[in-house]
Design an enzyme around this catalytic site. Structure first.
Site, PDB file in Angstrom:
ATOM      1  CB  VAL A 174      19.786-102.320 -16.940  1.00  0.00           C
ATOM      2  CG1 VAL A 174      19.158-102.101 -15.255  1.00  0.00           C
ATOM      3  CG2 VAL A 174      20.406-104.086 -17.088  1.00  0.00           C
ATOM      4  N   PRO A 175      16.445-100.954 -17.129  1.00  0.00           N
ATOM      5  CG  PRO A 175      13.781-101.091 -17.785  1.00  0.00           C
ATOM      6  CD  PRO A 175      15.427-102.009 -17.575  1.00  0.00           C
ATOM      7  CB  CYS A 176      18.287 -97.494 -14.056  1.00  0.00           C
ATOM      8  SG  CYS A 176      19.176 -96.452 -15.406  1.00  0.00           S
ATOM      9  CG  HIS A 177      14.402 -95.158 -18.141  1.00  0.00           C
ATOM     10  ND1 HIS A 177      14.503 -95.893 -18.913  1.00  0.00           N
ATOM     11  CD2 HIS A 177      13.280 -95.138 -19.209  1.00  0.00           C
ATOM     12  CE1 HIS A 177      14.018 -96.799 -19.554  1.00  0.00           C
ATOM     13  NE2 HIS A 177      12.990 -95.824 -19.706  1.00  0.00           N
ATOM     14  NE  ARG A 178      10.873 -98.518 -19.214  1.00  0.00           N
ATOM     15  CZ  ARG A 178      10.987 -99.620 -19.742  1.00  0.00           C
ATOM     16  NH1 ARG A 178      11.314-100.718 -19.260  1.00  0.00           N
ATOM     17  NH2 ARG A 178      11.137 -99.518 -20.262  1.00  0.00           N
TER      18      ARG A 178
END
Length: 192
Positions: free
Chosen positions: A160-164
């Site tokens: 879940v690419p929360c860094h994006r």
């Protein structure tokens, strides 16, 4: 690269294949972004911890984050899902990698949180969206702050690419992994 061994005295480790089991399994491995740990079972990924300085740090972090859902005495340490490990190692090297096919165990998440997670999982490698854009994609356009809260509690970063997810105006916003915003910046740089 996964560890062999058992937490809490359980049976043997798998041989690099995902095995169907209700027993949570923990895989810890080094990457270019620090040590990662993946905790999963037959329902999917329970938790992913990234950017740690040591395997012990990962173990402590991931079991602490999962304490409400998993009894640490019932966790088997092994190379739980070799394909996922290889993809995470590749991601840390900057390889274009998708995790959209990986199942997540979303036990305990509200319907809103699940919508936010689904919206964030649709953000492509190398792209970003603001908290407001994610809120709109999740069907709650006025819930940018609530999206931030969901991201701060994200149990499965990268998958879940929360860094994006970034703040308005292109600011990075926060990041709760070790090394915080510096790790987030590095991950975004790797993707670009």
């Amino acid at each position: 690269m996964g560890q062999r061994g058992v937490l809490g005295g359980l049976a043997t480790a798998s041989r690099g294949k995902s095995k169907a089991t209700a027993v949570p399994q923990l895989s810890i491995f080094p990457t270019e972004l620090g040590f990662f740990g993946v905790l999963g079972n037959d329902r999917g990924i329970l938790s992913l911890s990234i950017g740690h300085a040591s395997a012990d740090e990962v173990r402590e972090s991931i079991l602490h984050k999962s304490a409400e859902r998993v009894d640490s005495l019932d966790v088997e340490e092994c190379d739980w899902c070799a394909d996922l490990r290889r993809r995470l190692e590749g991601f840390a090297l900057g390889k274009l990698t998708s995790f959209s096919d990986r199942r997540l165990d979303l036990t305990g998440y509200t319907p809103f949180q699940q919508e936010v997670i689904a919206a964030v999982r649709r953000i492509k490698f190398g792209q970003t969206q603001s908290y407001g854009e994610v809120a709109e994609a999740a069907g709650a356009p006025r819930a940018a702050r609530a999206v931030g809260t969901v991201m701060a509690c994200n149990r499965t970063p990268i998958v879940v690419p929360c860094h994006r997810v970034i703040a308005a105006g292109g600011r990075l916003g926060g990041f709760s992994a070790p090394n915080g915003v510096n790790l987030k910046r590095r991950m975004l740089e790797i993707e670009n």
